[in-house]
Design an enzyme around this catalytic site. Sequence first.
Site, short mmCIF file in Angstrom:
data_model
loop_
_atom_site.label_atom_id
_atom_site.label_comp_id
_atom_site.label_asym_id
_atom_site.label_seq_id
_atom_site.Cartn_x
_atom_site.Cartn_y
_atom_site.Cartn_z
N PRO A 11 -1.08 -4.45 -9.89
CA PRO A 11 -1.28 -5.89 -9.78
C PRO A 11 -1.82 -6.35 -8.43
O PRO A 11 -1.42 -5.84 -7.38
CB PRO A 11 0.13 -6.47 -10.00
CG PRO A 11 1.05 -5.34 -9.73
CD PRO A 11 0.32 -4.10 -10.14
N ARG A 19 -8.05 -10.75 -0.55
CA ARG A 19 -6.60 -10.85 -0.49
C ARG A 19 -6.09 -10.34 0.87
O ARG A 19 -6.19 -9.14 1.15
CB ARG A 19 -6.00 -9.98 -1.60
CG ARG A 19 -4.51 -9.88 -1.57
CD ARG A 19 -3.99 -8.78 -2.50
NE ARG A 19 -2.55 -8.74 -2.44
CZ ARG A 19 -1.81 -7.71 -2.80
NH1 ARG A 19 -2.37 -6.62 -3.29
NH2 ARG A 19 -0.50 -7.76 -2.70
N ASN A 75 -1.77 3.39 -6.99
CA ASN A 75 -1.28 2.32 -6.13
C ASN A 75 -0.72 1.28 -7.09
O ASN A 75 -1.48 0.51 -7.69
CB ASN A 75 -2.40 1.73 -5.26
CG ASN A 75 -1.85 0.66 -4.32
OD1 ASN A 75 -0.72 0.21 -4.47
ND2 ASN A 75 -2.67 0.26 -3.35
N ALA A 78 3.01 -4.16 -6.25
CA ALA A 78 4.41 -4.58 -6.20
C ALA A 78 5.29 -3.87 -7.24
O ALA A 78 6.51 -3.79 -7.06
CB ALA A 78 4.50 -6.09 -6.39
N HIS A 81 7.87 -1.22 -6.21
CA HIS A 81 9.21 -1.53 -5.70
C HIS A 81 10.19 -1.94 -6.79
O HIS A 81 11.37 -2.13 -6.52
CB HIS A 81 9.09 -2.66 -4.66
CG HIS A 81 7.96 -2.46 -3.68
ND1 HIS A 81 7.93 -1.37 -2.83
CD2 HIS A 81 6.81 -3.15 -3.46
CE1 HIS A 81 6.80 -1.43 -2.10
NE2 HIS A 81 6.11 -2.49 -2.47
N GLU A 99 1.63 8.76 -5.06
CA GLU A 99 1.73 7.31 -4.81
C GLU A 99 0.96 6.98 -3.53
O GLU A 99 1.17 7.65 -2.52
CB GLU A 99 3.21 6.95 -4.66
CG GLU A 99 3.46 5.51 -4.28
CD GLU A 99 4.94 5.21 -4.02
OE1 GLU A 99 5.82 5.75 -4.73
OE2 GLU A 99 5.21 4.43 -3.09
N HIS A 101 -0.60 3.74 -0.86
CA HIS A 101 -0.66 2.34 -0.44
C HIS A 101 -1.67 2.20 0.68
O HIS A 101 -1.77 3.09 1.54
CB HIS A 101 0.70 1.85 0.05
CG HIS A 101 1.76 1.97 -0.99
ND1 HIS A 101 1.88 1.10 -2.04
CD2 HIS A 101 2.73 2.91 -1.16
CE1 HIS A 101 2.88 1.49 -2.82
NE2 HIS A 101 3.40 2.59 -2.31
N LEU A 102 -2.37 1.09 0.66
CA LEU A 102 -3.29 0.79 1.75
C LEU A 102 -2.52 0.55 3.05
O LEU A 102 -2.87 1.08 4.11
CB LEU A 102 -4.12 -0.45 1.41
CG LEU A 102 -5.06 -0.29 0.20
CD1 LEU A 102 -5.25 -1.60 -0.51
CD2 LEU A 102 -6.39 0.29 0.64
N SER A 103 -1.49 -0.28 2.95
CA SER A 103 -0.71 -0.65 4.14
C SER A 103 0.45 0.32 4.33
O SER A 103 0.84 1.03 3.41
CB SER A 103 -0.18 -2.08 3.98
OG SER A 103 0.74 -2.14 2.90
N ARG A 108 6.54 -3.03 7.06
CA ARG A 108 6.46 -4.40 6.56
C ARG A 108 7.84 -4.90 6.11
O ARG A 108 8.85 -4.38 6.56
CB ARG A 108 5.42 -4.45 5.43
CG ARG A 108 4.02 -4.01 5.92
CD ARG A 108 2.99 -4.09 4.82
NE ARG A 108 2.86 -5.47 4.32
CZ ARG A 108 2.26 -5.78 3.17
NH1 ARG A 108 1.76 -4.83 2.41
NH2 ARG A 108 2.18 -7.04 2.79
#
Length: 148
Positions: A11, A19, A75, A78, A81, A99, A101-103, A108
């Site tokens: 998503p 974004r 990826n 959300a 989580h 898995e 993730h970009l960040s 965070r």
Amino acid sequence: MPSTIFVLNGPNLNALGRREPGIYGAQTLADIEAMCVEHGKTLGLDVVCRQSNHEGDLVDWFHEAGGVAQGIIVNAGAYTHTSIALHDAARAIGIPVIEVHLSNVHAREEFRHKSMLAPAAKGVICGFGADSYILALNALKTLTQQTK
Ligand code: DQA
């Protein structure tokens, strides 16, 4: 025959580029998918890219990949989580799931520190922007060679 790898995005990743570019970068999802396909070619991997904002689509694609692919890079956004369904899907198929993730989710908000998917994944790569996907492809190349 080249190995097939599914690159799945969840998503809001269709909004990449506009974004929160300070967090996710300026590249669009189309840019990242093109990069994955090109890098896959250099590794002899046939990369299939899909994106959905719907959890069930991702579950269905995990199952589809289980029949036709040698690995998955996901990826899950959300859903990472929250999704026990994706955890179960990763465990239900006999191919490695990485898995990404970009960040750096660990740098965070606390709610991003927990991944439901990670315990069912072969490994997790986060924090390298679009390179997270490239690193995952390199890892899957090594893994698929080991299982041949
Ligand atoms: C993300 C991190 C997630 O916490 C977030 O919900 C996303 C993107 C990332 O690539 O950094 O949608 O998966």
